[in-house]
Design an enzyme around this catalytic site. Sequence first.
Site, PDB file in Angstrom:
ATOM      1  N   VAL A 158      -8.458  -3.038 -10.576  1.00 21.57           N
ATOM      2  CA  VAL A 158      -7.436  -2.151 -11.139  1.00 21.57           C
ATOM      3  C   VAL A 158      -7.405  -0.827 -10.394  1.00 21.57           C
ATOM      4  CG1 VAL A 158      -9.040  -1.284 -12.900  1.00 21.57           C
ATOM      5  CG2 VAL A 158      -6.572  -1.107 -13.278  1.00 21.57           C
ATOM      6  N   SER A 159      -6.193  -0.349 -10.060  1.00 24.86           N
ATOM      7  CA  SER A 159      -5.989   0.919  -9.368  1.00 24.86           C
ATOM      8  C   SER A 159      -6.693   0.882  -8.006  1.00 24.86           C
ATOM      9  CB  SER A 159      -6.454   2.087 -10.248  1.00 24.86           C
ATOM     10  OG  SER A 159      -6.046   3.330  -9.726  1.00 24.86           O
ATOM     11  N   LEU A 160      -7.633   1.783  -7.737  1.00 22.63           N
ATOM     12  CA  LEU A 160      -8.344   1.691  -6.459  1.00 22.63           C
ATOM     13  C   LEU A 160      -9.096   0.357  -6.380  1.00 22.63           C
ATOM     14  CD1 LEU A 160      -8.852   3.105  -3.805  1.00 22.63           C
ATOM     15  CD2 LEU A 160     -10.797   4.294  -4.849  1.00 22.63           C
TER      16      LEU A 160
END
Length: 297
Positions: A158-160
């Site tokens: 998730v995200s980075l």
Amino acid sequence: KDGYKLSAGEHYTRAAVCYHFGKFLFVNDTQQMKQAHRKAVECRNKALPLLNPPGERVAIPYEGKHLYGNLRKPKGAVRPPVVVMCMGLDSTKEEMDDYENRFLKRGVATLAFDGPGQGESEYDMPIRGDYEAAVAAVIDWLETRHDIDPGKIGLWGVSLGGYYAPRAAAFEKRIKACIALSGPYDWAAIWDLLPDLTRETFRLRSHSRTLDEARKAGAALSLQGVAAKITCPLYIVAGKLDRIVPWQDAERLAREAKGAVELVVLEDGNHVANNRVYKYRMQSADWMARQLGLPKV
């Protein structure tokens, strides 16, 4: 005290999430940040044995230290497949309950862990671009377990972590399928577009002394020349209203990956499409369960 263990576990989980978002990006006061972080970990650890299904705090050997994670298995399952969950720049394993439960209900065990520069590891291990090293250590450890199927391992980020997961999948061929949520293609390329607080958080968690040093460290986080090595099935999510990671990064990853790709770009989705979770969280969990050989439920 009254014997309502499930309710207690749910309260502790909610408390952990509240403490987590109390320290979320709170890098302007690291002492308070660490205090809240300790409470988040403490509450989630108290919750784990009380949940349905319960969880287990685990310590995974890694370069002379340990990476800490939470392992949960579907109730009644015998050697189920497992999805390894990679955190982002400011997410931690303590906030993963909702995602975990969606996999667990579909028969997939979950292992959410804090990698280098993340959660419990952020204080003595800097962020590293070659995240496949951490994922390899996690999979090596999973192969020592007799209660999950090490031949059916999925990866989620998730995200980075939406960069970390496909990056690891490019090199770690024991991964059977990968989900990437709003991950950057090249961190240095979007550095100047990032919010100031995000850049400062990266500086702290990359153990850089200055923002210029952090920018240079961020150059190691790139899928350039790497995405084409991804051969496992890949499910990618992005939102066109994302103000952190350009949604075009998802398109580029989808275009360069060599395995089967399902790309979901939400016109009205923000970062990680957290404002439109009904459009992808259940669907991506169904996709992962299918890739790991489970029947529809």
